[in-house]
Design a protein around this motif. Structure first.
Motif, mmCIF file in Angstrom:
data_model
loop_
_atom_site.group_PDB
_atom_site.id
_atom_site.type_symbol
_atom_site.label_atom_id
_atom_site.label_comp_id
_atom_site.label_asym_id
_atom_site.label_seq_id
_atom_site.Cartn_x
_atom_site.Cartn_y
_atom_site.Cartn_z
ATOM 1 N N LEU A 30 0.869 -1.173 0.000
ATOM 2 C CA LEU A 30 0.000 0.000 0.000
ATOM 3 C C LEU A 30 0.905 1.221 0.000
ATOM 4 N N GLU A 31 0.368 2.343 -0.474
ATOM 5 C CA GLU A 31 1.147 3.571 -0.525
ATOM 6 C C GLU A 31 0.392 4.709 0.150
ATOM 7 N N ALA A 32 1.159 5.634 0.725
ATOM 8 C CA ALA A 32 0.602 6.851 1.297
ATOM 9 C C ALA A 32 1.540 8.001 0.953
ATOM 10 N N CYS A 33 0.959 9.197 0.795
ATOM 11 C CA CYS A 33 1.770 10.350 0.405
ATOM 12 C C CYS A 33 2.236 11.188 1.592
ATOM 13 N N ASN A 34 1.771 10.869 2.806
ATOM 14 C CA ASN A 34 2.228 11.588 3.997
ATOM 15 C C ASN A 34 1.899 10.777 5.249
ATOM 16 N N GLY A 35 2.381 11.274 6.388
ATOM 17 C CA GLY A 35 2.208 10.559 7.647
ATOM 18 C C GLY A 35 0.768 10.444 8.103
ATOM 19 N N LYS A 36 -0.039 11.460 7.841
ATOM 20 C CA LYS A 36 -1.449 11.400 8.249
ATOM 21 C C LYS A 36 -2.188 10.308 7.488
ATOM 22 N N GLU A 37 -1.989 10.265 6.181
ATOM 23 C CA GLU A 37 -2.628 9.227 5.373
ATOM 24 C C GLU A 37 -2.129 7.844 5.796
ATOM 25 N N ALA A 38 -0.836 7.738 6.076
ATOM 26 C CA ALA A 38 -0.255 6.458 6.491
ATOM 27 C C ALA A 38 -0.863 5.965 7.798
ATOM 28 N N PHE A 39 -1.052 6.873 8.758
ATOM 29 C CA PHE A 39 -1.606 6.471 10.048
ATOM 30 C C PHE A 39 -3.031 5.947 9.890
ATOM 31 N N GLU A 40 -3.809 6.566 9.031
ATOM 32 C CA GLU A 40 -5.167 6.070 8.764
ATOM 33 C C GLU A 40 -5.121 4.670 8.152
ATOM 34 N N ILE A 41 -4.183 4.436 7.259
ATOM 35 C CA ILE A 41 -4.035 3.106 6.653
ATOM 36 C C ILE A 41 -3.670 2.088 7.732
ATOM 37 N N ILE A 42 -2.756 2.443 8.619
ATOM 38 C CA ILE A 42 -2.333 1.532 9.688
ATOM 39 C C ILE A 42 -3.499 1.199 10.617
ATOM 40 N N LYS A 43 -4.334 2.191 10.914
ATOM 41 C CA LYS A 43 -5.480 1.953 11.797
ATOM 42 C C LYS A 43 -6.518 1.032 11.144
ATOM 43 N N ASN A 44 -6.555 1.001 9.822
ATOM 44 C CA ASN A 44 -7.584 0.244 9.114
ATOM 45 C C ASN A 44 -7.093 -1.016 8.411
#
Length: 124
Positions: A30-44
């Motif tokens: 999976l990819e994320a463009c910043n830390g906020k987006e990444a944290f949401e991915i990790i939570k889900n």
């Protein structure tokens, strides 16, 4: 079952390069463009391994580490990459960072670190 890696960088070409390499080795990515987006991915999602840039607009890797330190859910194995020395080693260790890649990075080194920490393969 394939292990899930999350690549976090504000440069799409870097995410694509690392993602393609990891997919060639059989990892789901999976990819994320910043830390906020990444944290949401990790939570889900059940993310097994995280590779995050340190300096990004819209949520830095440092902010992501802060969120992971406070997070009660399952945490991925964390590595960071940076061309800058702003990563605090104590904070990185507290957040579980196992390796810091310097930019420009070596794709073979990234795969070796993942295989060593995620799959329990011995180096050497």
């Amino acid at each position: 079952m394939s292990k899930l890696c999350l690549i976090v960088d504000d440069e799409p070409d870097i995410r694509l390069l690392i993602s393609m390499e990891l997919e060639d080795y059989g990892f789901s990515v999976l990819e994320a463009c910043n830390g906020k987006e990444a944290f949401e991915i990790i939570k889900n999602n059940k993310v097994d391994f995280l590779i995050s840039d340190v300096k990004m607009a819209g949520g830095s890797g440092i902010e992501l580490l802060d969120n992971l330190i406070e997070y009660d859910g399952a945490k991925p194995i964390v590595t960071m990459m940076s061309g800058f020395p702003e990563l605090n080693e104590e904070k990185a260790l507290k957040a579980g960072v196992v390796h810091v890649f310097n930019k420009p990075f070596n794709l073979e080194e990234i795969v070796l670190v993942i295989e060593t920490h995620l799959l329990g393969r011995k180096v050497g």
